[in-house]
Scaffold this active site. Structure first.
Site, PDB file in Angstrom:
ATOM      1  N   GLU A   1       0.853  -1.193   0.000  1.00 30.28           N
ATOM      2  CA  GLU A   1       0.000   0.000   0.000  1.00 30.28           C
ATOM      3  C   GLU A   1       0.890   1.244   0.000  1.00 30.28           C
ATOM      4  O   GLU A   1       1.956   1.235   0.627  1.00 30.28           O
ATOM      5  CB  GLU A   1      -0.846  -0.038   1.287  1.00 30.28           C
ATOM      6  CG  GLU A   1      -1.698   1.186   1.552  1.00 30.28           C
ATOM      7  CD  GLU A   1      -2.232   1.220   2.998  1.00 30.28           C
ATOM      8  OE1 GLU A   1      -1.481   0.910   3.952  1.00 30.28           O
ATOM      9  OE2 GLU A   1      -3.424   1.552   3.162  1.00 30.28           O
TER      10      GLU A   1
ATOM     11  N   ASN B   1      -6.909   6.431  -1.410  1.00 29.42           N
ATOM     12  CA  ASN B   1      -5.837   5.465  -1.174  1.00 29.42           C
ATOM     13  C   ASN B   1      -6.128   4.317  -2.150  1.00 29.42           C
ATOM     14  O   ASN B   1      -7.092   3.572  -1.959  1.00 29.42           O
ATOM     15  CB  ASN B   1      -5.902   5.014   0.294  1.00 29.42           C
ATOM     16  CG  ASN B   1      -4.726   4.157   0.688  1.00 29.42           C
ATOM     17  OD1 ASN B   1      -4.034   3.610  -0.166  1.00 29.42           O
ATOM     18  ND2 ASN B   1      -4.512   3.995   1.986  1.00 29.42           N
TER      19      ASN B   1
ATOM     20  N   LYS C   1      -9.516   2.325  -1.614  1.00 29.69           N
ATOM     21  CA  LYS C   1      -9.683   1.728  -0.281  1.00 29.69           C
ATOM     22  C   LYS C   1     -11.004   2.143   0.376  1.00 29.69           C
ATOM     23  O   LYS C   1     -11.303   3.343   0.470  1.00 29.69           O
ATOM     24  CB  LYS C   1      -8.496   2.138   0.589  1.00 29.69           C
ATOM     25  CG  LYS C   1      -8.445   1.485   1.964  1.00 29.69           C
ATOM     26  CD  LYS C   1      -7.143   1.885   2.660  1.00 29.69           C
ATOM     27  CE  LYS C   1      -6.977   1.300   4.025  1.00 29.69           C
ATOM     28  NZ  LYS C   1      -5.690   1.690   4.637  1.00 29.69           N
TER      29      LYS C   1
ATOM     30  N   GLU D   1      -5.538   8.720   8.057  1.00 26.53           N
ATOM     31  CA  GLU D   1      -6.133   8.299   6.772  1.00 26.53           C
ATOM     32  C   GLU D   1      -7.531   8.883   6.586  1.00 26.53           C
ATOM     33  O   GLU D   1      -7.932   9.210   5.479  1.00 26.53           O
ATOM     34  CB  GLU D   1      -6.189   6.778   6.681  1.00 26.53           C
ATOM     35  CG  GLU D   1      -4.835   6.155   6.427  1.00 26.53           C
ATOM     36  CD  GLU D   1      -4.963   4.710   5.989  1.00 26.53           C
ATOM     37  OE1 GLU D   1      -5.569   4.442   4.958  1.00 26.53           O
ATOM     38  OE2 GLU D   1      -4.439   3.845   6.723  1.00 26.53           O
TER      39      GLU D   1
ATOM     40  N   CYS E   1      -4.812  -2.944   2.973  1.00 25.33           N
ATOM     41  CA  CYS E   1      -4.468  -2.869   4.397  1.00 25.33           C
ATOM     42  C   CYS E   1      -5.623  -3.138   5.346  1.00 25.33           C
ATOM     43  O   CYS E   1      -5.982  -4.279   5.584  1.00 25.33           O
ATOM     44  CB  CYS E   1      -3.812  -1.527   4.714  1.00 25.33           C
ATOM     45  SG  CYS E   1      -3.004  -1.600   6.328  1.00 25.33           S
TER      46      CYS E   1
ATOM     47  N   ASN F   1       0.425  -1.158   5.413  1.00 29.03           N
ATOM     48  CA  ASN F   1       1.371  -0.431   6.284  1.00 29.03           C
ATOM     49  C   ASN F   1       0.777  -0.511   7.679  1.00 29.03           C
ATOM     50  O   ASN F   1      -0.219   0.161   7.966  1.00 29.03           O
ATOM     51  CB  ASN F   1       1.441   1.059   5.918  1.00 29.03           C
ATOM     52  CG  ASN F   1       2.238   1.357   4.674  1.00 29.03           C
ATOM     53  OD1 ASN F   1       3.416   1.703   4.741  1.00 29.03           O
ATOM     54  ND2 ASN F   1       1.593   1.252   3.526  1.00 29.03           N
TER      55      ASN F   1
HETATM   56  N1  CDT Z   1      -2.731   1.371   6.543  1.00 30.77           N
HETATM   57  C1  CDT Z   1      -3.622   0.799   7.380  1.00 30.77           C
HETATM   58  O1  CDT Z   1      -4.784   0.631   7.044  1.00 30.77           O
HETATM   59  N2  CDT Z   1      -3.156   0.456   8.617  1.00 30.77           N
HETATM   60  C2  CDT Z   1      -4.022  -0.045   9.638  1.00 30.77           C
HETATM   61  C3  CDT Z   1      -3.539   0.404  10.947  1.00 30.77           C
HETATM   62  C4  CDT Z   1      -4.603   0.274  11.952  1.00 30.77           C
HETATM   63  S1  CDT Z   1      -4.359   1.251  13.321  1.00 30.77           S
HETATM   64  C5  CDT Z   1      -4.924   2.790  12.895  1.00 30.77           C
HETATM   65  C6  CDT Z   1      -4.172  -1.563   9.646  1.00 30.77           C
HETATM   66  O2  CDT Z   1      -5.302  -2.023   9.767  1.00 30.77           O
HETATM   67  O3  CDT Z   1      -3.175  -2.277   9.595  1.00 30.77           O
END
Ligand code: CDT
Length: 303
Positions: free
Chosen positions: A46, A109, A126, A145, A171, A196
């Site tokens: 991502e 995204n 996303k 985000e 993600c 990420n």
């Molecule tokens: N990039 C992304 O979606 N990361 C989220 C972090 C969650 S905590 C705010 C994930 O679900 O891995």
């Protein structure tokens, strides 16, 4: 049986001042290695072209927009498309998309699927955006985000390509069972997903040590309950002081992890996926037509 040799191209950290040109050079090198090892399709993370910028609160919109792509391909990303065409290899790429629609600037995204002729086959924006939309200075780092992106407006889609049916997600989507089911109901045999994931979760730090467990428990269950391959690809390692989970993996329709990265750096996983293995699940234990009871699931779609 039908097979697709797929590569998960995990990226190590990307510094804030690392240029697109340098990142693309890293990615191109991985495409070449993947091709030499027989891969037909490479999955990148991502927001693969820059550092994970939602960790910072920016007041100036120009600082935010510097992380977005206005054109795809653009001048810096064109080499990925040229390499795809030269080698005859496809790729999935996550990036921040800035677009103008009816005079309005919109930011998503986004992930795209590019064919082995270097042309864009499909796009996904996303849907499950995690984090918060206001600056929360108490956090050691932000997860903005919800501030920087709109919710994707293209729905969950699948594409017939590479003699298979492919779905895309990004993600946080992997934590939601609806994502897998929406793709599986459209026949997806492989779900491609970049991520990420910071190890530290500021609202509930007691869960930090469970990041790896939660990552895989969602995807292994999603793969099995929907009878599909899951190819999940991390941006890993300590990026601008924030440790990101690695553990990129390729998961079979049985829910078994067949490959997992062991470093926090640029690292390739390659697996020859038997697409017909999806049928072992979908024609039996999770035969949707035979066993699903959607008339009982209305609450799931009620808002
Ligand atoms: N990039 C992304 O979606 N990361 C989220 C972090 C969650 S905590 C705010 C994930 O679900 O891995």
């Amino acid at each position: 049986t039908r097979r697709l040799t797929i590569a998960a191209a995990q990226l190590g950290p990307i510094a804030r001042d690392e240029s697109r040109r340098d990142v693309v050079a890293r990615m191109e090198a991985m495409m070449r290695q993947a091709h030499a090892r027989g891969a037909q399709l490479v999955v990148f993370p991502e927001l693969a072209l820059t550092t994970f910028f939602p960790r910072w609160f920016f007041e100036d919109q120009a600082d935010i927009d510097a992380f977005f792509e206005r054109d795809m391909p653009g001048p810096e990303t064109q080499p990925l498309f040229d390499t795809a065409r030269e080698l005859g290899i496809g790729f999935y790429l996550g990036y921040a998309e800035l677009t103008t629609q009816n005079g309005h600037t919109r930011r998503f995204n986004t992930a795209i699927l590019v064919g082995d002729d270097g042309r864009i086959i499909g796009k996904y924006r996303k849907i499950h955006l995690p984090g918060h939309d206001e600056h929360e200075p108490w956090r050691p780092f932000q997860h903005l985000e919800k501030r920087y992106f709109e919710i994707g407006d293209l729905g969950f889609g699948t594409w017939n390509a590479f003699d298979s049916t492919l779905g895309m997600a990004l993600c946080n989507d992997r934590r939601w069972p609806e994502t897998y089911r929406m793709l599986a109901l459209q026949g997806a045999e492989i779900m491609m997903l970049g991520y990420n994931t910071p190890i530290h979760y500021p609202p509930i730090p007691a869960h930090d040590h469970l990041q790896g467990f939660h990552n895989h428990i969602c995807m292994q269950a999603g793969a099995y309950q929907n009878g599909m391959w899951v190819v999940s690809v991390a941006k890993a390692g300590v990026e601008e002081g924030c440790r990101l989970l690695g553990q990129s993996s390729i998961i079979a329709p049985t829910g078994e992890i067949v490959a997992m990265t062991t470093t926090q750096q640029d690292e390739l996983l390659i697996h020859d996926c038997d697409l017909d293995q999806t049928r072992e699940i979908r024609e039996h234990i999770f035969n949707f037509a035979l066993h699903r009871q959607p008339q009982e699931y209305g609450l799931i779609t009620a808002s």
